[in-house]
Design a protein around this motif. Structure first.
Motif, PDB file in Angstrom:
ATOM      1  N   ASP A  16       0.727  -1.321   0.424  1.00 11.04           N
ATOM      2  CA  ASP A  16      -0.478  -0.002  -0.063  1.00 11.04           C
ATOM      3  C   ASP A  16       0.549   1.315   0.317  1.00 11.04           C
ATOM      4  OD1 ASP A  16      -2.664  -1.563   0.005  1.00 11.04           O
ATOM      5  OD2 ASP A  16      -2.068  -1.959   2.069  1.00 11.04           O
ATOM      6  N   VAL A  17       1.975   0.923   0.997  1.00 12.47           N
ATOM      7  CA  VAL A  17       2.715   2.427   0.914  1.00 12.47           C
ATOM      8  C   VAL A  17       3.693   2.809  -0.157  1.00 12.47           C
ATOM      9  CG1 VAL A  17       4.494   3.258   1.582  1.00 12.47           C
ATOM     10  CG2 VAL A  17       2.880   2.302   3.457  1.00 12.47           C
ATOM     11  N   ALA A  18       4.126   1.198  -1.506  1.00  8.40           N
ATOM     12  CA  ALA A  18       4.687   1.441  -2.419  1.00  8.40           C
ATOM     13  C   ALA A  18       3.278   1.917  -3.563  1.00  8.40           C
ATOM     14  CB  ALA A  18       4.742   0.349  -2.213  1.00  8.40           C
ATOM     15  N   LEU A  19       2.238   1.250  -2.801  1.00  7.94           N
ATOM     16  CA  LEU A  19       1.479   2.016  -4.353  1.00  7.94           C
ATOM     17  C   LEU A  19       1.113   3.714  -4.331  1.00  7.94           C
ATOM     18  CD1 LEU A  19      -0.922   1.779  -6.570  1.00  7.94           C
ATOM     19  CD2 LEU A  19      -2.422   0.789  -4.874  1.00  7.94           C
ATOM     20  N   ALA A  20       0.974   4.056  -3.047  1.00  5.35           N
ATOM     21  CA  ALA A  20       0.725   5.616  -3.186  1.00  5.35           C
ATOM     22  C   ALA A  20       1.930   6.855  -3.249  1.00  5.35           C
ATOM     23  CB  ALA A  20       0.466   5.704  -1.281  1.00  5.35           C
ATOM     24  N   PHE A  21       3.170   6.046  -3.442  1.00  8.05           N
ATOM     25  CA  PHE A  21       4.412   6.594  -3.792  1.00  8.05           C
ATOM     26  C   PHE A  21       4.511   6.299  -4.761  1.00  8.05           C
ATOM     27  CE2 PHE A  21       9.176   6.730  -4.497  1.00  8.05           C
ATOM     28  CZ  PHE A  21       9.511   7.786  -4.524  1.00  8.05           C
ATOM     29  N   LEU A  26       4.639   9.670  -7.956  1.00  8.22           N
ATOM     30  CA  LEU A  26       5.695  10.222  -8.707  1.00  8.22           C
ATOM     31  C   LEU A  26       4.351  10.275 -10.245  1.00  8.22           C
ATOM     32  CD1 LEU A  26       8.349   7.126  -8.328  1.00  8.22           C
ATOM     33  CD2 LEU A  26       8.527  10.141  -8.755  1.00  8.22           C
ATOM     34  N   GLY A  27       3.083   9.892 -10.218  1.00  8.36           N
ATOM     35  CA  GLY A  27       2.628  10.304 -10.978  1.00  8.36           C
ATOM     36  C   GLY A  27       2.263   9.414 -11.907  1.00  8.36           C
ATOM     37  N   PHE A  28       2.442   7.864 -11.574  1.00 18.97           N
ATOM     38  CA  PHE A  28       2.258   6.017 -12.406  1.00 18.97           C
ATOM     39  C   PHE A  28       1.115   6.318 -12.296  1.00 18.97           C
ATOM     40  CE2 PHE A  28       7.113   5.527 -11.404  1.00 18.97           C
ATOM     41  CZ  PHE A  28       8.032   6.352 -12.742  1.00 18.97           C
ATOM     42  N   GLU A  29       0.399   5.232 -13.524  1.00 18.23           N
ATOM     43  CA  GLU A  29      -0.811   4.689 -13.480  1.00 18.23           C
ATOM     44  C   GLU A  29      -0.322   2.864 -13.416  1.00 18.23           C
ATOM     45  OE1 GLU A  29      -1.902   5.675 -17.481  1.00 18.23           O
ATOM     46  OE2 GLU A  29      -0.379   3.328 -18.360  1.00 18.23           O
ATOM     47  N   VAL A  30      -1.023   2.882 -12.397  1.00 16.33           N
ATOM     48  CA  VAL A  30      -1.627   1.391 -12.307  1.00 16.33           C
ATOM     49  C   VAL A  30      -2.159   0.457 -13.171  1.00 16.33           C
ATOM     50  CG1 VAL A  30      -2.512  -0.293 -10.497  1.00 16.33           C
ATOM     51  CG2 VAL A  30      -2.214   2.687  -9.578  1.00 16.33           C
ATOM     52  N   ARG A  31      -0.921  -0.387 -14.198  1.00 17.64           N
ATOM     53  CA  ARG A  31      -1.381  -1.286 -15.030  1.00 17.64           C
ATOM     54  C   ARG A  31      -1.519  -2.537 -14.023  1.00 17.64           C
ATOM     55  NH1 ARG A  31       3.512   0.847 -18.133  1.00 17.64           N
ATOM     56  NH2 ARG A  31       2.706   2.828 -18.946  1.00 17.64           N
ATOM     57  N   GLY A  32      -1.606  -2.846 -12.878  1.00 21.21           N
ATOM     58  CA  GLY A  32      -1.795  -4.592 -12.810  1.00 21.21           C
ATOM     59  C   GLY A  32      -1.411  -4.263 -10.920  1.00 21.21           C
ATOM     60  N   ASP A  33      -2.069  -4.897 -10.288  1.00 22.91           N
ATOM     61  CA  ASP A  33      -2.245  -5.262  -9.065  1.00 22.91           C
ATOM     62  C   ASP A  33      -2.707  -6.610  -8.482  1.00 22.91           C
ATOM     63  OD1 ASP A  33      -2.734  -5.072  -6.311  1.00 22.91           O
ATOM     64  OD2 ASP A  33      -2.680  -3.570  -6.526  1.00 22.91           O
ATOM     65  N   VAL A  34      -1.894  -7.527  -8.696  1.00 26.12           N
ATOM     66  CA  VAL A  34      -2.738  -8.616  -8.356  1.00 26.12           C
ATOM     67  C   VAL A  34      -1.830 -10.208  -6.905  1.00 26.12           C
ATOM     68  CG1 VAL A  34      -1.697 -11.259  -9.467  1.00 26.12           C
ATOM     69  CG2 VAL A  34      -1.539  -9.093 -10.839  1.00 26.12           C
ATOM     70  N   GLY A  35      -2.800 -10.172  -6.230  1.00 30.46           N
ATOM     71  CA  GLY A  35      -2.026 -10.623  -5.504  1.00 30.46           C
ATOM     72  C   GLY A  35      -2.147 -12.204  -4.752  1.00 30.46           C
ATOM     73  N   ALA A  37      -1.484 -15.580  -2.231  1.00 35.69           N
ATOM     74  CA  ALA A  37      -0.551 -16.213  -1.367  1.00 35.69           C
ATOM     75  C   ALA A  37      -0.182 -15.068  -0.521  1.00 35.69           C
ATOM     76  CB  ALA A  37       0.110 -16.962  -1.828  1.00 35.69           C
ATOM     77  N   GLY A  38      -1.736 -13.873   0.024  1.00 40.59           N
ATOM     78  CA  GLY A  38      -0.896 -12.469   0.939  1.00 40.59           C
ATOM     79  C   GLY A  38       0.134 -11.808   0.605  1.00 40.59           C
ATOM     80  N   MET A  39       0.426 -12.010  -0.914  1.00 41.69           N
ATOM     81  CA  MET A  39       1.528 -11.139  -1.216  1.00 41.69           C
ATOM     82  C   MET A  39       0.899 -10.234  -2.637  1.00 41.69           C
ATOM     83  SD  MET A  39       4.782 -13.077  -0.742  1.00 41.69           S
ATOM     84  CE  MET A  39       4.453 -14.832  -1.722  1.00 41.69           C
ATOM     85  N   ARG A  40       1.177  -8.814  -3.128  1.00 42.02           N
ATOM     86  CA  ARG A  40       1.081  -8.795  -4.454  1.00 42.02           C
ATOM     87  C   ARG A  40       2.468  -8.055  -5.240  1.00 42.02           C
ATOM     88  NH1 ARG A  40      -1.766  -3.786  -1.403  1.00 42.02           N
ATOM     89  NH2 ARG A  40      -2.654  -3.103  -3.519  1.00 42.02           N
ATOM     90  N   TRP A  41       2.137  -8.189  -6.545  1.00 39.91           N
ATOM     91  CA  TRP A  41       2.601  -7.266  -7.392  1.00 39.91           C
ATOM     92  C   TRP A  41       2.161  -6.363  -7.514  1.00 39.91           C
ATOM     93  CZ3 TRP A  41       2.573 -11.867  -5.894  1.00 39.91           C
ATOM     94  CH2 TRP A  41       3.846 -13.399  -5.389  1.00 39.91           C
ATOM     95  N   ILE A  42       2.500  -5.139  -7.457  1.00 37.13           N
ATOM     96  CA  ILE A  42       1.926  -4.147  -8.392  1.00 37.13           C
ATOM     97  C   ILE A  42       2.666  -3.894  -9.591  1.00 37.13           C
ATOM     98  CG2 ILE A  42       1.100  -2.230  -8.627  1.00 37.13           C
ATOM     99  CD1 ILE A  42       1.253  -2.522  -4.884  1.00 37.13           C
ATOM    100  N   THR A  43       2.337  -3.250 -10.909  1.00 37.38           N
ATOM    101  CA  THR A  43       2.589  -2.992 -11.969  1.00 37.38           C
ATOM    102  C   THR A  43       2.210  -2.245 -12.198  1.00 37.38           C
ATOM    103  OG1 THR A  43       3.264  -5.031 -12.710  1.00 37.38           O
ATOM    104  CG2 THR A  43       3.289  -3.246 -13.964  1.00 37.38           C
ATOM    105  N   VAL A  44       3.080  -0.289 -11.996  1.00 34.57           N
ATOM    106  CA  VAL A  44       2.990   0.990 -12.412  1.00 34.57           C
ATOM    107  C   VAL A  44       3.625   1.406 -13.875  1.00 34.57           C
ATOM    108  CG1 VAL A  44       2.716   0.991 -10.072  1.00 34.57           C
ATOM    109  CG2 VAL A  44       4.813   1.404 -11.314  1.00 34.57           C
ATOM    110  N   GLY A  45       3.536   2.726 -13.972  1.00 35.43           N
ATOM    111  CA  GLY A  45       4.654   2.786 -15.736  1.00 35.43           C
ATOM    112  C   GLY A  45       4.033   4.642 -16.175  1.00 35.43           C
ATOM    113  N   PRO A  46       5.060   4.865 -16.458  1.00 33.15           N
ATOM    114  CA  PRO A  46       4.350   5.943 -16.716  1.00 33.15           C
ATOM    115  C   PRO A  46       2.960   6.567 -17.440  1.00 33.15           C
ATOM    116  CG  PRO A  46       6.581   5.581 -18.135  1.00 33.15           C
ATOM    117  CD  PRO A  46       5.850   4.746 -16.850  1.00 33.15           C
TER     118      PRO A  46
END
Length: 136
Positions: A16-21, A26-35, A37-46
Motif C-alpha cells: 500500500d505504501v509502495a502503491l501510494a508512492f 511519482l504520478g505513474f498509472e497502475v497497470r496491474g495489482d495481483v495478489g 498467498a497474501g502477497m502483492r505484485w503491483i505493476t506501474v508505469g509512466p
C-alpha cells in the motif's frame, strides 16, 4: 531486430505504501495489482508509455531463496543497497520539490554531474535508490 525494456522489478515491503508512492507521488498509472498467498505484485508505469513498466514485488515471493537470503535482502533493503532504478524527468526541479514535499528520503539534491548529467537521488519507501536524470 529491436530490443527494448519492458519491465524492471523493484522490491517492496509494504504494497500500500509502495502503491501510494509510485502512483500518487511519482504520478505513474497502475497497470496491474495481483495478489497471491497474501502477497502483492503491483505493476506501474509512466502515463502514455504503455511499453515500459516497473513491477513492485514482494521479495518473499521469490521461489527458492533461503531464510538467510531473505534476511540479507531485508537488511540490504533497509540500508538502500538492494535495488536501484534511474528515471528521467523533463522538470527535475519540480519533481524534486514534489518528492521532498511528500517526505521522500533525499539522498542527493539536483546537481550537475561531472559526467554530463544533471540529476538527483531519493529512496522510495522500501529503501530502493531512485536516481532521476533531467531530460534535455
Amino acid at each position: 531486430m529491436r530490443v527494448s525494456i519492458h519491465s524492471a522489478f523493484l522490491p517492496h515491503d509494504d504494497p500500500d505504501v509502495a502503491l501510494a508512492f509510485y502512483r500518487d507521488v511519482l504520478g505513474f498509472e497502475v497497470r496491474g495489482d495481483v495478489g497471491y498467498a497474501g502477497m502483492r505484485w503491483i505493476t506501474v508505469g509512466p502515463v502514455g508509455e504503455p511499453g515500459t513498466s516497473i513491477v513492485l514485488y514482494p521479495p518473499d515471493g521469490n521461489p527458492g531463496i533461503t531464510e538467510d537470503e531473505r534476511r540479507t535482502i531485508a537488511e540490504m533493503m533497509a540500508k538502500g543497497t538492494f535495488a536501484m532504478i534511474t528515471l528521467a524527468a523533463d522538470d527535475l526541479d519540480g519533481l524534486f520539490e514534489r518528492l521532498e514535499a511528500h517526505g521522500a528520503e533525499v539522498v542527493q539534491e539536483p546537481i550537475e554531474q561531472p559526467y554530463g548529467v544533471r540529476d538527483c537521488a531519493f529512496r522510495d519507501p522500501a529503501g530502493n535508490m531512485i536516481r532521476i536524470n533531467q531530460v534535455r
